[in-house]
Design an enzyme around this catalytic site. Structure first.
Site, PDB file in Angstrom:
ATOM      1  N   HIS A   1      -8.083  -8.141   5.610  1.00  0.00           N
ATOM      2  CA  HIS A   1      -7.988  -7.156   6.687  1.00  0.00           C
ATOM      3  C   HIS A   1      -8.242  -7.823   8.036  1.00  0.00           C
ATOM      4  O   HIS A   1      -9.329  -8.328   8.303  1.00  0.00           O
ATOM      5  CB  HIS A   1      -8.941  -5.967   6.517  1.00  0.00           C
TER       6      HIS A   1
ATOM      7  N   GLU B   1      -1.936  -1.264  -3.699  1.00  0.00           N
ATOM      8  CA  GLU B   1      -3.047  -0.557  -3.075  1.00  0.00           C
ATOM      9  C   GLU B   1      -2.749   0.937  -3.066  1.00  0.00           C
ATOM     10  O   GLU B   1      -1.666   1.357  -2.637  1.00  0.00           O
ATOM     11  CB  GLU B   1      -3.257  -1.044  -1.639  1.00  0.00           C
TER      12      GLU B   1
ATOM     13  N   HIS C   1       0.863  -1.186   0.000  1.00  0.00           N
ATOM     14  CA  HIS C   1       0.000   0.000   0.000  1.00  0.00           C
ATOM     15  C   HIS C   1       0.895   1.230   0.000  1.00  0.00           C
ATOM     16  O   HIS C   1       1.562   1.523   0.995  1.00  0.00           O
ATOM     17  CB  HIS C   1      -0.898  -0.018   1.239  1.00  0.00           C
TER      18      HIS C   1
END
Length: 238
Positions: free
Chosen positions: A189, A72, A45
């Protein structure tokens, strides 16, 4: 059931490196250890504040991996330009707040529909697959379908925090809805060995993204051992 893919998020390897602003641990080396022990793709990310992953990390990973890179990013012009330059196999658009410790929830695709459309179009124009990170919500998936995205990643954080049957049912229904609408369904997650095994049993989920837990396990058992165990857990869930 078909084998489920494991995406390993190595953001917090970068967090450890950045704590002393050193060149180690090397993200490419860690990523390749992950791949050698069962990771099917690598996820990073690139945040606006660059709190862990840096621009140079993304380019190095793209140039030195033999598996897909899943990038991401927030849906902003700066990140879109970087993604197009890097050419990862897939971009996952995520919500982002500067003060959050980690991504706190899914995109509101319904209310962001018009805003997201040009980002999806431009990524597709550069042959980059697009994933949207969303809550397990049928309405959000319907709007994602209208954007012609390739994948949905279901936010599993609420389930992992509360472990309720109601939340698991939402994930089950959302995954089935993705399948019905011909959208590949991923999830991630907050997953650990136990919750990952449960989510891996959900029909129509084809990949899991797992990061923080694996890096924590690596402190105790080594990165290779931790990833090997996770891959075994999700491909042979009890």
């Amino acid at each position: 059931m078909s084998s489920i893919a494991l995406g390993v998020n190595i953001d917090h390897i970068a967090t450890l490196r950045n704590a002393r602003n050193t060149e180690y641990p090397d993200l490419v080396e860690i990523a390749n250890i992950a791949v050698n022990n069962g990771a099917d793709f690598i996820t990073v990310h690139l945040r606006e504040d660059r709190r862990h992953i840096r621009d140079s990390d993304v380019f190095r990973l793209k140039d030195n991996l033999n598996v897909p890179l899943n990038l991401e990013i927030a849906a902003i012009d700066e990140m879109l330009a970087i993604a197009i330059a890097v050419q990862p196999e897939c971009v996952c658009l995520v919500p982002e707040k500067r003060q959050e410790l980690t991504t706190e929830g899914g995109l509101d695709v319904k209310n962001m529909f018009t805003y997201l459309m040009p980002f999806v179009t431009q990524l597709h124009n550069h042959n980059i697959k697009v994933t949207l990170f969303v809550e397990p919500d049928i309405n959000q998936i319907n709007y994602a379908k209208k954007l012609s995205v390739d994948n949905i990643e279901l936010h599993t954080g609420v389930y992992c925090n509360h472990n309720t049957q109601n939340e698991l049912n939402r994930i089950l229904e959302a995954a089935k809805h993705c399948y019905t609408n011909k959208i590949e369904c991923h999830a991630g997650h907050g997953l650990d060995y136990q919750s990952a095994a449960t989510i891996a049993r959900v029909p129509y989920i084809s990949a899991l993204n797992i990061g923080h837990f694996l890096i924590c396990e690596a402190v105790l058992h080594g990165i290779g051992t931790s990833i090997y165990k996770m891959k075994k857990v999700i491909t042979n869930p009890l």
